[in-house]
Write an enzyme that holds these catalytic residues in place. Structure first.
Site: not given
Ligand code: NAD
Length: 311
Positions: A96, A171, A246
């Site tokens: 997102t 979204k 966010k």
């Molecule tokens: P998270 O922080 O748990 O996971 C993100 C991962 O990306 C981490 O493991 C991090 O180490 C990795 N990362 C960051 N930079 C990187 C790079 N340069 N190279 C490789 N890996 C990298 O976040 P999440 O909760 O999994 O959310 C991910 C996305 O999904 C976000 O944009 C969030 O807004 C969206 N989202 C999350 C949820 C939720 O409930 N968690 C729901 C809907 C949408």
């Protein structure tokens, strides 16, 4: 079955990548955090030790990253997705992020003759685990048709929102409605309390009247009326207030850039900002009702479980 590269194996990415493996795809995963890649390897994935390793040879590359700056970096850096993808690869960003970044990266992909869609999700970690996410997809018809069968291994509802960036736009508009309506519902329940009305009574009436909305009938911010709502488990997330903030900030940014007036979501952003500053970041976003009751957020947060997000 496809050869897939998956970048970002966090709370959402890891279970999504696991579902791709379950569907029979071969998945090479990469995360900056090697512990995440190691977990993926124990789940049957191939752990890459560098970004380009996950991309090279992949027919489809999926990214699930925290924010727009991470997406720009991963796609545009030297040795990044665009430089490492093979000819004809399909790129899917499920993070997102802001609409502008989504469009800029899609345009850069097009320059490299690579098809790309933005495909943010709703459904949270529970939906990611169960493979029941909703994907809101922005991109050409052709790119959408190519992405759909891959997304179906991770989600139940796959909708084509329009051209590049439109998935992100839908979204954040959806979550703007949710952020504002949760505050409206919470305010009504707080007022009802002050007026001596049983919350169940307000629910029974308003859920059948014109006040009806998802924030009330599926995610009620007081315990009791909807047994599955986070209010019944001390506002354990769920979808954290930090995540809601966010998304509201992304909506505000998009409103500013596009010249749309959005005063209600500006007020909602300010309230969630205060709630987060006072210690509510990891609390479910419906916990904003505590803040509206006055002064409870910080105290409660010290006992709130440290669980990540949803939605
Ligand atoms: P998270 O922080 O748990 O996971 C993100 C991962 O990306 C981490 O493991 C991090 O180490 C990795 N990362 C960051 N930079 C990187 C790079 N340069 N190279 C490789 N890996 C990298 O976040 P999440 O909760 O999994 O959310 C991910 C996305 O999904 C976000 O944009 C969030 O807004 C969206 N989202 C999350 C949820 C939720 O409930 N968690 C729901 C809907 C949408």
């Amino acid at each position: 079955m496809a050869q897939i590269g998956f970048v970002g194996l966090g709370n959402m990415g890891l279970p999504m990548a696991r579902n791709l493996i379950k569907a029979g795809h071969t998945v090479t995963g990469y995360d900056l955090n090697s512990a995440a890649s190691d977990r993926f390897a124990t789940d049957g994935g191939v752990a890459a030790t560098a970004l380009d390793m996950a991309c090279m040879g992949a027919e489809v590359i999926i990214t699930m990253l925290p924010a727009g700056k991470d997406v720009r970096d991963v796609y545009l850096q030297r040795g990044g997705v665009l430089a490492s993808a093979r000819d004809g690869a399909l790129l899917i960003d499920a993070s997102t992020i802001d609409v502008e970044t989504a469009r800029a990266v899609a345009a850069a992909a097009q320059v490299n003759e690579l098809a790309m869609v933005d495909a943010p999700v709703s459904g949270g970690m529970a939906g990611a685990e169960a493979g029941t996410l909703t994907f809101m997809v922005g991109g050409s018809d052709r790119a959408f048709e190519r992405a759909k069968p891959i997304l179906e291994a991770m989600g139940k509802t796959i909708v084509h929102a329009g051209g590049p960036g439109h998935g992100q736009a839908v979204k954040i508009c959806n979550n703007m409605i949710l952020g504002v309506s949760m505050i409206a519902v919470s305010e009504a329940f707080v007022l009802a309390e002050k007026l001596g009305i049983d919350p169940q009574k307000l629910f029974d009436i308003a859920s059948k009247a014109s006040g009806q909305c998802w924030a009330m009938t599926s995610y009620c911010p007081v315990p009791g009326p909807v047994p599955t709502s986070p209010a019944n488990r001390d506002y354990q997330a769920g979808f954290t207030a930090a995540m809601m903030l966010k998304d509201l900030k992304l909506a505000q940014e998009a409103a500013k850039v596009s010249g749309a007036r959005a005063p209600m979501s500006a007020a909602a952003t300010a309230l969630y900002n205060l709630f987060v500053e006072q210690g509510g970041a990891r609390t479910d976003f419906s916990g904003i009702i505590r803040f509206l009751r006055g002064g409870e957020a910080a105290r409660k947060e010290t006992t709130a479980p440290q669980e990540p997000a949803n939605n």
